[in-house]
Design a protein around this motif. Structure first.
Motif, PDB file in Angstrom:
ATOM      1  N   VAL A 214       0.826  -1.215   0.000  1.00  0.00           N
ATOM      2  CA  VAL A 214       0.000   0.000   0.000  1.00  0.00           C
ATOM      3  C   VAL A 214       0.856   1.259   0.000  1.00  0.00           C
ATOM      4  CG1 VAL A 214      -1.963  -1.098   1.118  1.00  0.00           C
ATOM      5  CG2 VAL A 214      -0.188  -0.046   2.517  1.00  0.00           C
ATOM      6  N   GLY A 215       2.139   1.107  -0.193  1.00  0.00           N
ATOM      7  CA  GLY A 215       3.030   2.265  -0.233  1.00  0.00           C
ATOM      8  C   GLY A 215       3.286   2.707  -1.655  1.00  0.00           C
ATOM      9  N   ILE A 216       4.554   3.038  -1.937  1.00  0.00           N
ATOM     10  CA  ILE A 216       4.944   3.414  -3.291  1.00  0.00           C
ATOM     11  C   ILE A 216       4.648   2.258  -4.240  1.00  0.00           C
ATOM     12  CG2 ILE A 216       6.864   4.124  -4.747  1.00  0.00           C
ATOM     13  CD1 ILE A 216       6.024   6.231  -2.780  1.00  0.00           C
ATOM     14  N   GLN A 217       4.035   2.562  -5.364  1.00  0.00           N
ATOM     15  CA  GLN A 217       3.611   1.527  -6.295  1.00  0.00           C
ATOM     16  C   GLN A 217       4.651   1.317  -7.396  1.00  0.00           C
ATOM     17  OE1 GLN A 217       0.650  -0.325  -5.780  1.00  0.00           O
ATOM     18  NE2 GLN A 217       0.931   0.769  -3.844  1.00  0.00           N
ATOM     19  N   PRO A 218       4.754   0.072  -7.909  1.00  0.00           N
ATOM     20  CA  PRO A 218       5.684  -0.198  -9.009  1.00  0.00           C
ATOM     21  C   PRO A 218       5.253   0.556 -10.267  1.00  0.00           C
ATOM     22  CG  PRO A 218       4.252  -2.087  -8.604  1.00  0.00           C
ATOM     23  CD  PRO A 218       4.010  -1.106  -7.488  1.00  0.00           C
ATOM     24  N   PRO A 219       6.212   0.869 -11.154  1.00  0.00           N
ATOM     25  CA  PRO A 219       7.598   0.359 -11.201  1.00  0.00           C
ATOM     26  C   PRO A 219       8.601   1.160 -10.384  1.00  0.00           C
ATOM     27  CG  PRO A 219       7.172   1.667 -13.147  1.00  0.00           C
ATOM     28  CD  PRO A 219       5.890   1.659 -12.365  1.00  0.00           C
ATOM     29  N   THR A 220       8.137   2.188  -9.625  1.00  0.00           N
ATOM     30  CA  THR A 220       9.062   2.977  -8.809  1.00  0.00           C
ATOM     31  C   THR A 220       9.712   2.087  -7.759  1.00  0.00           C
ATOM     32  OG1 THR A 220       7.661   4.922  -9.107  1.00  0.00           O
ATOM     33  CG2 THR A 220       9.291   5.001  -7.343  1.00  0.00           C
ATOM     34  N   PRO A 221      11.033   2.043  -7.669  1.00  0.00           N
ATOM     35  CA  PRO A 221      11.682   1.173  -6.677  1.00  0.00           C
ATOM     36  C   PRO A 221      11.579   1.749  -5.277  1.00  0.00           C
ATOM     37  CG  PRO A 221      13.335   2.389  -7.917  1.00  0.00           C
ATOM     38  CD  PRO A 221      12.014   2.721  -8.536  1.00  0.00           C
ATOM     39  N   GLU A 222      11.297   0.872  -4.325  1.00  0.00           N
ATOM     40  CA  GLU A 222      11.218   1.244  -2.906  1.00  0.00           C
ATOM     41  C   GLU A 222      11.665   0.034  -2.104  1.00  0.00           C
ATOM     42  OE1 GLU A 222       9.963   1.599   1.017  1.00  0.00           O
ATOM     43  OE2 GLU A 222       8.875   0.274  -0.358  1.00  0.00           O
ATOM     44  N   LEU A 223      12.310   0.256  -0.964  1.00  0.00           N
ATOM     45  CA  LEU A 223      12.951  -0.828  -0.231  1.00  0.00           C
ATOM     46  C   LEU A 223      11.958  -1.929   0.160  1.00  0.00           C
ATOM     47  CD1 LEU A 223      15.361   1.245   2.053  1.00  0.00           C
ATOM     48  CD2 LEU A 223      15.931  -0.041  -0.016  1.00  0.00           C
ATOM     49  N   GLY A 224      10.834  -1.558   0.744  1.00  0.00           N
ATOM     50  CA  GLY A 224       9.854  -2.570   1.134  1.00  0.00           C
ATOM     51  C   GLY A 224       9.262  -3.299  -0.056  1.00  0.00           C
ATOM     52  N   LEU A 225       9.011  -2.575  -1.123  1.00  0.00           N
ATOM     53  CA  LEU A 225       8.480  -3.189  -2.343  1.00  0.00           C
ATOM     54  C   LEU A 225       9.483  -4.162  -2.951  1.00  0.00           C
ATOM     55  CD1 LEU A 225       6.224  -3.298  -4.471  1.00  0.00           C
ATOM     56  CD2 LEU A 225       7.318  -1.342  -5.598  1.00  0.00           C
ATOM     57  N   MET A 226      10.769  -3.809  -2.916  1.00  0.00           N
ATOM     58  CA  MET A 226      11.805  -4.711  -3.432  1.00  0.00           C
ATOM     59  C   MET A 226      11.858  -6.006  -2.625  1.00  0.00           C
ATOM     60  SD  MET A 226      14.961  -2.127  -4.395  1.00  0.00           S
ATOM     61  CE  MET A 226      15.967  -3.509  -4.976  1.00  0.00           C
TER      62      MET A 226
END
Length: 265
Positions: A214-226
């Motif tokens: 629910v944070g930064i959405q792909p394709p933008t890279p973000e630590l938790g998403l990675m």
């Protein structure tokens, strides 16, 4: 080893770790700018000289995405903490200075915000706009300003009632002089410590939101998403998960170690 020296080395280590993370976040995107480029034929490619961390499940450069994610987390968390500290400090000093109905209203608002868990506030704002930058910034700032308000108000009330401030008022000095000469020197060490921990909290909150989607959405890279994207491929390419975890842990450790030294005469 003196007590001052024993407290100094963790802070120096914190500065060293933070400098390394900042250098990576600033220089990394210049060396590896293409964080979104996909080369499916290079699926889970191992590390090489050109790609020190290899490529992920979509053939994207892991180190390029990691550098961009570190830069995003640092500047967004820093902006949130600066906004929260500025708002909380201004309202805290105003509440302590004016008193009366102003103090009552501001304390009521602060208590109302404090009744809600900080992460819940961020989740509400994030769900409203599906992880947009502005909503994440607004949610994190609103979740943190209460801490600065309460601490600043409590400390300012004591300082404004001190003989030094009373003497300055009797001598005709205005509010600007009192804040600069009496309040700020006493509040600054406390605020810097709170901002250091607040920055760590904001970075951890951003990573948590990204991890649960629910944070930064792909394709933008973000630590938790990675981390979330790397979990299904941990057995094949563990560096995909270990890389963002290492950057996150190093950043948090550095910020926790950064605290103003208390120099006693």
């Amino acid at each position: 080893m003196t007590p001052l020296t024993s407290r100094a080395w963790p802070q120096r280590l914190g500065y060293l770790l933070l400098a390394a993370v900042l250098l990576f976040a600033l220089v990394g995107p210049l060396l590896w700018p293409d964080y979104a480029g996909q080369q499916l034929m290079r699926f889970l490619e191992p590390a090489s000289l050109a790609e020190p961390l290899g490529r992920d499940q979509l053939g994207r450069s892991v180190i390029a995405r990691l550098a961009s994610a570190a830069r995003l987390s640092l500047w967004l968390a820093g902006l949130c903490v600066l906004s929260a500290a500025l708002l909380g400090c201004l309202l805290g000093v105003l509440s302590a200075w004016r008193g009366g109905w102003s103090d009552t209203v501001l304390r009521g608002i602060a208590d109302g915000v404090l009744a809600l868990p900080g992460l819940l506030i961020v989740l509400i704002f994030s769900a409203m706009a599906q992880g947009g930058f502005f909503t994440l910034y607004l949610g994190l700032a609103l979740a943190q300003w209460v801490e600065y308000f309460r601490m600043t108000r409590a400390r300012s009330r004591l300082l404004l009632a001190s003989p030094h401030v009373e003497a300055s008022r009797l001598l005709g000095f205005g509010p600007a002089y009192i804040v600069r000469r009496h309040l700020w020197p006493e509040l600054a060490p406390m605020l810097l410590t709170m901002m250091s921990f607040g920055l760590a909290t904001a970075i951890l909150a951003l990573s948590t939101l990204g991890f649960v989607g629910v944070g930064i959405q792909p394709p933008t890279p973000e630590l938790g998403l990675m981390m979330t994207e790397a979990l299904p491929h941990y057995s094949e390419a563990p560096q995909l998960l270990l890389a963002p975890v290492t950057v996150l842990a190093t950043t948090l450790a550095a910020l926790v170690l950064l605290r103003p030294l208390e120099v006693t005469p």
